[in-house]
Scaffold this motif. Structure first.
Motif, PDB file in Angstrom:
ATOM      1  N   LYS A 245      72.852  64.899  88.738  1.00  0.00           N
ATOM      2  CA  LYS A 245      74.132  64.290  88.399  1.00  0.00           C
ATOM      3  C   LYS A 245      73.870  62.864  87.913  1.00  0.00           C
ATOM      4  CE  LYS A 245      78.655  63.751  88.376  1.00  0.00           C
ATOM      5  NZ  LYS A 245      79.503  64.442  87.372  1.00  0.00           N
ATOM      6  N   LEU A 246      74.383  62.524  86.746  1.00  0.00           N
ATOM      7  CA  LEU A 246      74.164  61.199  86.179  1.00  0.00           C
ATOM      8  C   LEU A 246      75.219  60.219  86.680  1.00  0.00           C
ATOM      9  CD1 LEU A 246      73.417  62.349  82.524  1.00  0.00           C
ATOM     10  CD2 LEU A 246      71.754  61.561  84.216  1.00  0.00           C
ATOM     11  N   PRO A 247      74.901  58.922  86.667  1.00  0.00           N
ATOM     12  CA  PRO A 247      75.889  57.915  87.096  1.00  0.00           C
ATOM     13  C   PRO A 247      77.149  57.976  86.231  1.00  0.00           C
ATOM     14  CG  PRO A 247      73.687  56.951  86.900  1.00  0.00           C
ATOM     15  CD  PRO A 247      73.603  58.326  86.328  1.00  0.00           C
ATOM     16  N   ASP A 248      78.271  57.573  86.807  1.00  0.00           N
ATOM     17  CA  ASP A 248      79.545  57.635  86.095  1.00  0.00           C
ATOM     18  C   ASP A 248      79.541  56.790  84.831  1.00  0.00           C
ATOM     19  OD1 ASP A 248      80.569  59.358  87.963  1.00  0.00           O
ATOM     20  OD2 ASP A 248      81.563  57.789  89.135  1.00  0.00           O
ATOM     21  N   ASP A 249      78.813  55.663  84.855  1.00  0.00           N
ATOM     22  CA  ASP A 249      78.791  54.776  83.693  1.00  0.00           C
ATOM     23  C   ASP A 249      77.612  55.035  82.765  1.00  0.00           C
ATOM     24  OD1 ASP A 249      76.803  53.898  85.374  1.00  0.00           O
ATOM     25  OD2 ASP A 249      77.288  51.753  85.186  1.00  0.00           O
ATOM     26  N   PHE A 250      76.947  56.161  82.950  1.00  0.00           N
ATOM     27  CA  PHE A 250      75.794  56.503  82.105  1.00  0.00           C
ATOM     28  C   PHE A 250      76.196  56.555  80.637  1.00  0.00           C
ATOM     29  CE2 PHE A 250      72.948  59.775  80.203  1.00  0.00           C
ATOM     30  CZ  PHE A 250      71.736  59.131  80.410  1.00  0.00           C
ATOM     31  N   GLN A 251      75.344  56.022  79.772  1.00  0.00           N
ATOM     32  CA  GLN A 251      75.542  55.977  78.322  1.00  0.00           C
ATOM     33  C   GLN A 251      76.670  55.038  77.884  1.00  0.00           C
ATOM     34  OE1 GLN A 251      75.775  60.139  77.023  1.00  0.00           O
ATOM     35  NE2 GLN A 251      73.596  60.111  76.547  1.00  0.00           N
ATOM     36  N   THR A 252      77.086  54.155  78.763  1.00  0.00           N
ATOM     37  CA  THR A 252      78.012  53.102  78.347  1.00  0.00           C
ATOM     38  C   THR A 252      77.212  51.860  77.960  1.00  0.00           C
ATOM     39  OG1 THR A 252      78.251  52.166  80.576  1.00  0.00           O
ATOM     40  CG2 THR A 252      79.783  53.928  79.928  1.00  0.00           C
ATOM     41  N   ALA A 253      77.839  50.985  77.183  1.00  0.00           N
ATOM     42  CA  ALA A 253      77.168  49.754  76.787  1.00  0.00           C
ATOM     43  C   ALA A 253      76.748  48.948  78.011  1.00  0.00           C
ATOM     44  CB  ALA A 253      78.096  48.927  75.899  1.00  0.00           C
ATOM     45  N   GLU A 254      77.593  48.923  79.029  1.00  0.00           N
ATOM     46  CA  GLU A 254      77.293  48.152  80.227  1.00  0.00           C
ATOM     47  C   GLU A 254      76.069  48.709  80.967  1.00  0.00           C
ATOM     48  OE1 GLU A 254      81.215  47.260  78.801  1.00  0.00           O
ATOM     49  OE2 GLU A 254      80.255  49.193  79.204  1.00  0.00           O
ATOM     50  N   PHE A 255      75.940  50.037  80.999  1.00  0.00           N
ATOM     51  CA  PHE A 255      74.782  50.672  81.632  1.00  0.00           C
ATOM     52  C   PHE A 255      73.509  50.320  80.859  1.00  0.00           C
ATOM     53  CE2 PHE A 255      71.773  54.122  82.253  1.00  0.00           C
ATOM     54  CZ  PHE A 255      71.842  54.384  83.612  1.00  0.00           C
ATOM     55  N   LEU A 256      73.580  50.393  79.535  1.00  0.00           N
ATOM     56  CA  LEU A 256      72.406  50.085  78.715  1.00  0.00           C
ATOM     57  C   LEU A 256      71.994  48.625  78.836  1.00  0.00           C
ATOM     58  CD1 LEU A 256      73.053  52.917  77.555  1.00  0.00           C
ATOM     59  CD2 LEU A 256      72.457  52.028  75.302  1.00  0.00           C
ATOM     60  N   LEU A 257      72.971  47.725  78.916  1.00  0.00           N
ATOM     61  CA  LEU A 257      72.652  46.309  79.080  1.00  0.00           C
ATOM     62  C   LEU A 257      71.942  46.076  80.411  1.00  0.00           C
ATOM     63  CD1 LEU A 257      72.944  43.372  78.026  1.00  0.00           C
ATOM     64  CD2 LEU A 257      75.114  43.270  79.244  1.00  0.00           C
ATOM     65  N   ALA A 258      72.436  46.702  81.460  1.00  0.00           N
ATOM     66  CA  ALA A 258      71.835  46.529  82.790  1.00  0.00           C
ATOM     67  C   ALA A 258      70.420  47.081  82.856  1.00  0.00           C
ATOM     68  CB  ALA A 258      72.711  47.209  83.842  1.00  0.00           C
ATOM     69  N   HIS A 259      70.094  48.038  81.972  1.00  0.00           N
ATOM     70  CA  HIS A 259      68.771  48.658  81.992  1.00  0.00           C
ATOM     71  C   HIS A 259      67.891  48.217  80.825  1.00  0.00           C
ATOM     72  CE1 HIS A 259      70.997  51.203  84.803  1.00  0.00           C
ATOM     73  NE2 HIS A 259      69.833  51.564  85.294  1.00  0.00           N
ATOM     74  N   GLY A 260      68.252  47.100  80.201  1.00  0.00           N
ATOM     75  CA  GLY A 260      67.376  46.474  79.211  1.00  0.00           C
ATOM     76  C   GLY A 260      67.362  47.095  77.838  1.00  0.00           C
ATOM     77  N   GLN A 261      68.333  47.950  77.526  1.00  0.00           N
ATOM     78  CA  GLN A 261      68.349  48.583  76.208  1.00  0.00           C
ATOM     79  C   GLN A 261      69.286  47.889  75.222  1.00  0.00           C
ATOM     80  OE1 GLN A 261      68.728  52.749  78.122  1.00  0.00           O
ATOM     81  NE2 GLN A 261      67.597  53.139  76.238  1.00  0.00           N
ATOM     82  N   LEU A 262      70.026  46.905  75.705  1.00  0.00           N
ATOM     83  CA  LEU A 262      70.842  46.051  74.847  1.00  0.00           C
ATOM     84  C   LEU A 262      70.532  44.600  75.163  1.00  0.00           C
ATOM     85  CD1 LEU A 262      74.445  47.623  74.931  1.00  0.00           C
ATOM     86  CD2 LEU A 262      72.869  47.594  72.985  1.00  0.00           C
ATOM     87  N   ASP A 263      70.729  43.746  74.161  1.00  0.00           N
ATOM     88  CA  ASP A 263      70.527  42.316  74.368  1.00  0.00           C
ATOM     89  C   ASP A 263      71.811  41.607  74.782  1.00  0.00           C
ATOM     90  OD1 ASP A 263      67.671  42.056  73.538  1.00  0.00           O
ATOM     91  OD2 ASP A 263      68.463  42.831  71.650  1.00  0.00           O
ATOM     92  N   ALA A 264      72.950  42.140  74.358  1.00  0.00           N
ATOM     93  CA  ALA A 264      74.214  41.485  74.670  1.00  0.00           C
ATOM     94  C   ALA A 264      75.378  42.421  74.396  1.00  0.00           C
ATOM     95  CB  ALA A 264      74.370  40.209  73.852  1.00  0.00           C
ATOM     96  N   ILE A 265      76.490  42.165  75.071  1.00  0.00           N
ATOM     97  CA  ILE A 265      77.770  42.812  74.773  1.00  0.00           C
ATOM     98  C   ILE A 265      78.734  41.706  74.380  1.00  0.00           C
ATOM     99  CG2 ILE A 265      79.709  44.123  75.695  1.00  0.00           C
ATOM    100  CD1 ILE A 265      77.768  45.462  77.640  1.00  0.00           C
ATOM    101  N   PHE A 266      79.296  41.814  73.185  1.00  0.00           N
ATOM    102  CA  PHE A 266      80.249  40.814  72.704  1.00  0.00           C
ATOM    103  C   PHE A 266      81.619  41.460  72.536  1.00  0.00           C
ATOM    104  CE2 PHE A 266      76.600  38.513  70.302  1.00  0.00           C
ATOM    105  CZ  PHE A 266      76.223  37.874  71.475  1.00  0.00           C
TER     106      PHE A 266
END
Length: 290
Positions: A245-266
């Motif tokens: 079972k994946l986390p509820d926020d999986f594949q969201t911008a916020e999840f990717l930012l927390a795991h180092g796959q994004l540099d920023a959310i604007f």
């Protein structure tokens, strides 16, 4: 009983005129818009004045490519590229060209991406803006070609390249030809990078499939709007594959930012100012290729 019958017909006499409440409303169909997230209903004009961001829950509604140009590029500076390119039907997929033509008429675009050159707060850039209203922003041969040409133009002029992605992935009606665009665009970005030139990737909702697995994730700076869906395979496919079972926020911008796959959310309201600042910081970028 007679009164009940009249009420059940939903009609009312007013000064000798029978008003049928079941008749179709004369209000324009697009007068109101319901937020997909919180379900609040707003005047469409009110939502547009707020950059199509829900005033209640801050949900970022999808934008057309031309709407994005109007809020991001300095007024009167945008010049589009390759509006003459047209999709063919190499696999003879039934009704494919008819559907493409319908979307072209609906969006005013020749394909699912708008490319061109313009200024962002005075800084000249080359941009590509994908539009999910055109075949769900799917990437076929023309989309890949337009993006590649835009990158090459940015390289030629030694300008930053900025892309706003919104896509369901590679276009199935073009089979392996659509998958080839992943490599083609990536090679063009490598040549752009070899000259020390800036590439900013802005991922909007949704950015998935072959687009997320190629140029969308190759930015010197990978940025996203809030709550955007970003990923390759669908959630259910992944869960069935890994049997977890994946986390509820999986594949969201916020999840990717927390795991180092994004540099920023604007936030959309600050996107133009933030990117203009980043471009200015790199405005002297670009080195001679040896």
């Amino acid at each position: 009983m007679a009164i009940r019958n009249l009420l059940s017909l939903n009609k009312k006499k007013q000064k000798g005129v029978i008003v049928d409440r079941n008749k179709e409303s004369s209000f324009p169909a697009d007068l109101m818009t319901k937020c997909p997230e919180c379900k609040k209903i707003y005047l469409t004009k009110e939502l547009e004045n707020n950059l199509k961001v829900c005033p209640h829950c801050d949900y970022h509604n999808k934008m057309t490519a031309w709407e994005r140009v109007s809020i991001f590029i300095d007024e009167g500076t945008f010049e589009s590229f390759d509006g003459n390119l047209r999709t063919s039907n190499p696999l003879k997929f039934p009704s494919y060209l008819e559907k493409v033509e319908i979307d072209a008429l609906k969006t005013g675009l020749n394909e699912a991406v708008l490319t061109g050159i313009g200024n962002v707060k005075g800084e000249q850039v080359v941009v590509a803006i994908m539009d999910s209203h055109f075949r769900m922003g799917s990437m076929g041969s023309v989309v890949g070609e337009k993006i590649t040409r835009a990158i090459e133009k940015a390289t030629e002029l030694k300008l930053p390249f900025i892309i706003f992605t919104a896509s369901g992935g590679a276009r199935m009606q073009e089979g392996v030809i659509s998958l080839m665009q992943m490599a083609k665009t990536s090679v063009a970005l490598k040549r752009h990078s070899d000259l020390g030139l800036l590439f900013i990737s802005v991922m909007t909702h949704p950015t998935t499939g072959g687009v997320s697995a190629s140029f969308a994730s190759l930015g010197d700076l990978n940025i996203s709007e809030p709550q955007a869906l970003i990923g390759f395979a669908g959630r259910r496919v992944i869960e069935q594959t890994v049997r977890e079972k994946l986390p509820d926020d999986f594949q969201t911008a916020e999840f990717l930012l927390a795991h180092g796959q994004l540099d920023a959310i604007f936030h959309r309201k600050e996107m133009r100012d933030k990117i203009a600042t980043l471009v200015k910081m790199h405005s002297k970028g670009g080195v001679s290729h040896v």
